[in-house]
Scaffold this active site. Sequence first.
Site, PDB file in Angstrom:
ATOM      1  N   ILE A   1       0.835  -1.203   0.000  1.00  0.00           N
ATOM      2  CA  ILE A   1       0.000   0.000   0.000  1.00  0.00           C
ATOM      3  C   ILE A   1       0.868   1.250   0.000  1.00  0.00           C
ATOM      4  O   ILE A   1       1.900   1.278   0.638  1.00  0.00           O
ATOM      5  CB  ILE A   1      -0.852   0.022   1.288  1.00  0.00           C
ATOM      6  CG1 ILE A   1      -1.734  -1.218   1.364  1.00  0.00           C
ATOM      7  CG2 ILE A   1      -1.699   1.279   1.375  1.00  0.00           C
ATOM      8  CD1 ILE A   1      -2.419  -1.383   2.699  1.00  0.00           C
TER       9      ILE A   1
ATOM     10  N   GLU B   1      -1.363  -8.813  -3.963  1.00  0.00           N
ATOM     11  CA  GLU B   1      -2.662  -8.830  -3.275  1.00  0.00           C
ATOM     12  C   GLU B   1      -3.488  -7.611  -3.644  1.00  0.00           C
ATOM     13  O   GLU B   1      -4.700  -7.623  -3.584  1.00  0.00           O
ATOM     14  CB  GLU B   1      -2.474  -8.900  -1.769  1.00  0.00           C
ATOM     15  CG  GLU B   1      -2.097  -7.597  -1.127  1.00  0.00           C
ATOM     16  CD  GLU B   1      -1.795  -7.745   0.329  1.00  0.00           C
ATOM     17  OE1 GLU B   1      -1.044  -8.656   0.677  1.00  0.00           O
ATOM     18  OE2 GLU B   1      -2.315  -6.951   1.117  1.00  0.00           O
TER      19      GLU B   1
ATOM     20  N   GLY C   1      -1.070  -8.490   3.932  1.00  0.00           N
ATOM     21  CA  GLY C   1      -0.368  -9.570   3.238  1.00  0.00           C
ATOM     22  C   GLY C   1       1.136  -9.424   3.282  1.00  0.00           C
ATOM     23  O   GLY C   1       1.855 -10.107   2.535  1.00  0.00           O
TER      24      GLY C   1
HETATM   25  N1  COA Z   1       6.949   7.109  14.610  1.00  0.00           N
HETATM   26  C1  COA Z   1       5.894   7.958  14.703  1.00  0.00           C
HETATM   27  N2  COA Z   1       5.007   8.164  13.702  1.00  0.00           N
HETATM   28  C2  COA Z   1       5.215   7.498  12.561  1.00  0.00           C
HETATM   29  C3  COA Z   1       6.287   6.615  12.386  1.00  0.00           C
HETATM   30  C4  COA Z   1       7.183   6.435  13.470  1.00  0.00           C
HETATM   31  N3  COA Z   1       8.225   5.596  13.381  1.00  0.00           N
HETATM   32  N4  COA Z   1       6.242   6.105  11.143  1.00  0.00           N
HETATM   33  C5  COA Z   1       5.190   6.642  10.539  1.00  0.00           C
HETATM   34  N5  COA Z   1       4.553   7.487  11.398  1.00  0.00           N
HETATM   35  C6  COA Z   1       3.340   8.267  11.111  1.00  0.00           C
HETATM   36  C7  COA Z   1       3.580   9.206   9.941  1.00  0.00           C
HETATM   37  O1  COA Z   1       4.062  10.458  10.394  1.00  0.00           O
HETATM   38  C8  COA Z   1       2.214   9.310   9.329  1.00  0.00           C
HETATM   39  O2  COA Z   1       1.428  10.185  10.129  1.00  0.00           O
HETATM   40  P1  COA Z   1       0.265  11.111   9.490  1.00  0.00           P
HETATM   41  O3  COA Z   1      -0.810  10.118   9.094  1.00  0.00           O
HETATM   42  O4  COA Z   1      -0.112  11.992  10.621  1.00  0.00           O
HETATM   43  O5  COA Z   1       0.907  11.795   8.316  1.00  0.00           O
HETATM   44  C9  COA Z   1       1.643   7.909   9.542  1.00  0.00           C
HETATM   45  O6  COA Z   1       2.350   7.346  10.631  1.00  0.00           O
HETATM   46  C10 COA Z   1       1.790   6.995   8.309  1.00  0.00           C
HETATM   47  O7  COA Z   1       3.142   6.912   7.954  1.00  0.00           O
HETATM   48  P2  COA Z   1       3.598   6.834   6.437  1.00  0.00           P
HETATM   49  O8  COA Z   1       5.062   6.709   6.431  1.00  0.00           O
HETATM   50  O9  COA Z   1       3.002   7.973   5.656  1.00  0.00           O
HETATM   51  O10 COA Z   1       2.904   5.481   6.012  1.00  0.00           O
HETATM   52  P3  COA Z   1       2.557   4.899   4.572  1.00  0.00           P
HETATM   53  O11 COA Z   1       1.380   5.568   3.983  1.00  0.00           O
HETATM   54  O12 COA Z   1       3.783   4.833   3.735  1.00  0.00           O
HETATM   55  O13 COA Z   1       2.103   3.410   4.974  1.00  0.00           O
HETATM   56  C11 COA Z   1       2.142   1.457   6.328  1.00  0.00           C
HETATM   57  C12 COA Z   1       2.953   2.598   5.716  1.00  0.00           C
HETATM   58  C13 COA Z   1       3.084   0.628   7.155  1.00  0.00           C
HETATM   59  C14 COA Z   1       1.056   2.032   7.217  1.00  0.00           C
HETATM   60  C15 COA Z   1       1.524   0.595   5.183  1.00  0.00           C
HETATM   61  O14 COA Z   1       2.541   0.164   4.320  1.00  0.00           O
HETATM   62  C16 COA Z   1       0.804  -0.610   5.746  1.00  0.00           C
HETATM   63  O15 COA Z   1      -0.335  -0.486   6.132  1.00  0.00           O
HETATM   64  N6  COA Z   1       1.494  -1.788   5.815  1.00  0.00           N
HETATM   65  C17 COA Z   1       1.007  -2.988   6.489  1.00  0.00           C
HETATM   66  C18 COA Z   1       0.294  -3.939   5.605  1.00  0.00           C
HETATM   67  C19 COA Z   1       1.037  -4.361   4.407  1.00  0.00           C
HETATM   68  O16 COA Z   1       2.212  -4.146   4.228  1.00  0.00           O
HETATM   69  N7  COA Z   1       0.340  -5.038   3.537  1.00  0.00           N
HETATM   70  C20 COA Z   1       0.928  -5.582   2.353  1.00  0.00           C
HETATM   71  C21 COA Z   1       0.452  -5.146   1.085  1.00  0.00           C
HETATM   72  S1  COA Z   1      -1.145  -4.413   0.928  1.00  0.00           S
END
Ligand code: COA
Length: 429
Positions: A209, A231, A329
Site C-alpha cells: 500500500i 494482493e 499480506g
Molecule cells: N513514529 C511515529 N510516527 C510514525 C512513524 C514512526 N516511526 N512512522 C510513521 N509514522 C506516522 C507518519 O508520520 C504518518 O502520520 P500522518 O498520518 O499523521 O501523516 C503515519 O504514521 C503513516 O506513515 P507513512 O510513512 O506515511 O505510512 P505509509 O502511507 O507509507 O504506509 C504502512 C505505511 C506501514 C502504514 C503501510 O505500508 C501498511 O499499512 N502496511 C502494512 C500492511 C502491508 O504491508 N500489507 C501488504 C500489502 S497491501
Amino acid sequence: MQYLSAEEAVKLVKSNTRVFVHGSAATPHTLLHALANRKEELKGVEVVSISTLGDMPIADESCKGSFFINSLFVSGNVREAVNSDRGGYVPIFLSEIGHLFRHKILPINVALVNVSPPDQHGFCSLGVSVDVAKPALEGAEVIIAQINPQMPRTHGDGLIHIDQITVAVDVDDPLPQVNYAEKIGDDERKIGHLIAEMIDDRSTLQMGIGAIPDAVLGQLGSHKDLGIHTEMFSDGVVDLYEKGAITNRYKKKHPDKIVSSFAIGTDKLYKKIQDNPLYSFHEAAYVNDTDVIRKNPKVVSINSCLEIDLTGQVCADSIGTYHYSGVGGQMDFMRGAALSKGGKPIMALSSKTKKGVSKISPMLKQGAGVVTTRAHVHYVVTENGVAYLYGKNLRQRAYELLKIADPAHQEDLEKSIFERFGSFQYSFK
Ligand code: COA
C-alpha cells in the site's frame, strides 16, 4: 432474492450478531448509512472488515454500544474507534482471514456487499474486492448486496449468483478515488529508483500500500516481460502495462494475466478492469498463499512499514500501542518472495517521518507490534541506500541499517550500537 430499499434491507441485521462489511473501493456506503440510522434500535453488533474507504458512519462515537468495530485491518476511517472502547484489532495474515470465516472462528451472520449487476446468466461480480469477501459470503446466513452499475465486472473467482443474495438494493454509487501518484515526493522517488535497479527483467512483482509502490512502478518503463501477482494494485500497474513493460509471459502461475485480490485507484483503473480478462481477481487465501507465490520466478515483494529496529524487526501495524494499520499480506508476500527462485523480499521506507522522527530506531517503540520478524527481512531500502540483512548477525545488521538511516539521526544511532554491541568490529569472508 428480493429487491428492497436500503432502510428495509438493513432491518435483517439483529442485535448481538456479526456483520461483514465489503472492503477497499467496494465499501457499501448506502447500506452503511442505512445501518447507522438504526443505532438507537441495535445493540452489540460486531462489525468485521479489512481496510474500508470513505465514510464509516457506524464507527462514529454516537454509535457506541450499537456497533463494535472489530477490525482485521485498521484503515483511517475506523482508526479512532479501534483505538477506543468502541473497537478492537485482530492481528491476522490476509491469507488466513478466509479460514476464520470458513471454519466459523468468526462466523458471519450478515454480509453487506457492493456488487455489479447480474450478467445474462445471473452472476454478479465482487468487482474490485474479492480478497476476503468471497469466503465471507460462503458462510454468511444473510447476504445484503448493493447492486451497483458502477462496480466493474471483474474476471477471476469473484462471482456470486443473484439467487445466493438474500436482499438486493439498487444503487448507483461511484467508487472511491485514490491517486497514490499524487503522494510521491522526493524520498519516494529516490527509493523507487533504488528498487527499480534491483529488479531484473522477467520478475514477478507484488506491491503493498502507498506511494512507494507507484514510485517504483513509475521507474520500470524500460524493463521487459515483468509479471504481476499481488494482493492489491493501483493505477501504476495499468500505466506500466500500457508502456509494454508488463507481459506476464514468464509467470508460472496464471501466465499472461495480472493477478490480484483487490484494487484501489482512480476511474482510469476501474474502467480498465471492467470485463477485462487480462485482470484476474481471486480470494486472498489463494493469491497470498506462499505455495502459490513461490511458484512464480523472481518474485519481488515491496512492502513498507512504520518502524524498523536496528536488528531488522519490522513494525507495520502500530505506532507504539496505537493501532494504525494491519498485518495484511506483508508477511505472506515477504516469505513467498524469499521462497521463490531468485526472489527478493524488500522492505521500503523513508528514513524519517515528515516530522523528522527516525523510522530506524535502536528499539521498537514500547507496545509496537512486530509484523515481519528479523528472520524474514532480507533487503531494506530507504532514500539513502540499500541494506542487505540476510545471513548477518545483529551487530552487522545494525551497521548496515545505520548506513541508510537519516543522517541527522546517525550519531545517536551509532552511540546506541556501541552501547549494545561494543566497539569490536571485524569482517567475515
Ligand atoms: N513514529 C511515529 N510516527 C510514525 C512513524 C514512526 N516511526 N512512522 C510513521 N509514522 C506516522 C507518519 O508520520 C504518518 O502520520 P500522518 O498520518 O499523521 O501523516 C503515519 O504514521 C503513516 O506513515 P507513512 O510513512 O506515511 O505510512 P505509509 O502511507 O507509507 O504506509 C504502512 C505505511 C506501514 C502504514 C503501510 O505500508 C501498511 O499499512 N502496511 C502494512 C500492511 C502491508 O504491508 N500489507 C501488504 C500489502 S497491501
